[in-house]
Design a protein around this motif. Structure first.
Motif, PDB file in Angstrom:
ATOM      1  N   GLY A   1       0.775  -1.228   0.000  1.00 37.18           N
ATOM      2  CA  GLY A   1       0.000   0.000   0.000  1.00 37.18           C
ATOM      3  C   GLY A   1       0.809   1.281   0.000  1.00 37.18           C
ATOM      4  N   ALA A   2       2.120   1.197  -0.093  1.00 39.94           N
ATOM      5  CA  ALA A   2       2.954   2.399  -0.106  1.00 39.94           C
ATOM      6  C   ALA A   2       2.675   3.228  -1.360  1.00 39.94           C
TER       7      ALA A   2
ATOM      8  N   VAL B   1       6.489   9.171  -6.810  1.00 33.17           N
ATOM      9  CA  VAL B   1       5.813  10.182  -5.997  1.00 33.17           C
ATOM     10  C   VAL B   1       6.813  10.950  -5.123  1.00 33.17           C
ATOM     11  N   ASP B   2       7.878  10.294  -4.684  1.00 30.09           N
ATOM     12  CA  ASP B   2       9.004  10.965  -4.033  1.00 30.09           C
ATOM     13  C   ASP B   2      10.254  10.114  -4.200  1.00 30.09           C
ATOM     14  N   ALA B   3      11.403  10.691  -3.898  1.00 31.10           N
ATOM     15  CA  ALA B   3      12.683  10.017  -4.151  1.00 31.10           C
ATOM     16  C   ALA B   3      12.859   8.739  -3.341  1.00 31.10           C
ATOM     17  N   GLN B   4      12.160   8.598  -2.212  1.00 28.44           N
ATOM     18  CA  GLN B   4      12.307   7.415  -1.378  1.00 28.44           C
ATOM     19  C   GLN B   4      11.289   6.317  -1.674  1.00 28.44           C
ATOM     20  N   ALA B   5      10.309   6.562  -2.523  1.00 26.50           N
ATOM     21  CA  ALA B   5       9.231   5.601  -2.769  1.00 26.50           C
ATOM     22  C   ALA B   5       9.696   4.350  -3.502  1.00 26.50           C
ATOM     23  N   VAL B   6      10.572   4.526  -4.471  1.00 26.66           N
ATOM     24  CA  VAL B   6      11.031   3.424  -5.322  1.00 26.66           C
ATOM     25  C   VAL B   6      12.545   3.348  -5.233  1.00 26.66           C
ATOM     26  N   ARG B   7      13.042   2.154  -4.979  1.00 28.76           N
ATOM     27  CA  ARG B   7      14.495   1.980  -5.007  1.00 28.76           C
ATOM     28  C   ARG B   7      14.865   1.210  -6.266  1.00 28.76           C
ATOM     29  N   GLU B   8      16.094   1.361  -6.658  1.00 30.74           N
ATOM     30  CA  GLU B   8      16.571   0.744  -7.893  1.00 30.74           C
ATOM     31  C   GLU B   8      17.735  -0.179  -7.604  1.00 30.74           C
ATOM     32  N   ARG B   9      17.851  -1.239  -8.422  1.00 32.85           N
ATOM     33  CA  ARG B   9      19.024  -2.106  -8.354  1.00 32.85           C
ATOM     34  C   ARG B   9      19.291  -2.679  -9.739  1.00 32.85           C
ATOM     35  N   THR B  10      20.516  -3.062  -9.950  1.00 34.67           N
ATOM     36  CA  THR B  10      20.928  -3.632 -11.231  1.00 34.67           C
ATOM     37  C   THR B  10      20.315  -5.017 -11.396  1.00 34.67           C
ATOM     38  N   ASP B  11      19.772  -5.255 -12.578  1.00 36.21           N
ATOM     39  CA  ASP B  11      19.156  -6.537 -12.925  1.00 36.21           C
ATOM     40  C   ASP B  11      19.813  -7.031 -14.209  1.00 36.21           C
ATOM     41  N   ASN B  12      20.568  -8.120 -14.111  1.00 40.73           N
ATOM     42  CA  ASN B  12      21.167  -8.684 -15.330  1.00 40.73           C
ATOM     43  C   ASN B  12      20.595 -10.058 -15.639  1.00 40.73           C
TER      44      ASN B  12
END
Length: 132
Positions: free
Chosen positions: A52-53, A75-86
């Motif tokens: 529900g975030a 919606v803000d910089a902390q809502a979604v995190r990213e990581r490398t996917d290979n």
């Protein structure tokens, strides 16, 4: 990040539909042009279907022509995190819910201004909440 204990696999399976579980917890992808939000145009907020975030605003949604809901910013910089996917023989940037670590989709550098980003997100990973 929530201070609650992480959910077990059995809890996730009990709470999510089989398709949501496959996408959110097993890093799956729905087929293009099949998700309920790829051609969705209502005003509101897209939230993580698992926890529900708040993730994306309809004001940042655009038609990328790819068949998946696309947004140029979270919606803000902390809502979604990213990581490398290979995985699958490709180098991509995976988008994950910062709160529950669920797979949302991928981020590509071919989006519109002002960010130039395209968050290509699975409908199964989202719930929509209309604005009043």
């Amino acid at each position: 990040m929530s201070t609650d204990e992480p959910k077990t696999d059995a809890q996730w399976r009990a709470e999510l539909s089989p398709e949501q579980y496959r996408v959110l917890r097993e890093h799956g992808t729905e087929r293009a042009f099949t998700g309920k939000y790829w051609d969705h145009h209502a005003n509101g907020e897209y939230r993580c279907a698992a926890c529900g975030a708040p993730l994306f605003s309809s004001s940042a949604k655009f038609d990328s022509g790819t068949g998946w809901p696309s947004f140029y910013e979270a919606v803000d910089a902390q809502a979604v995190r990213e990581r490398t996917d290979n995985s699958h023989g490709m180098l991509r940037t995976e988008a994950l819910c910062s709160r529950c670590n669920s797979h949302l989709g991928h981020v590509f550098p071919d989006g519109p201004p002002p960010t130039g980003l395209r968050y290509c997100i699975n409908s199964a990973s989202l719930s929509f909440h209309p604005r009043d």
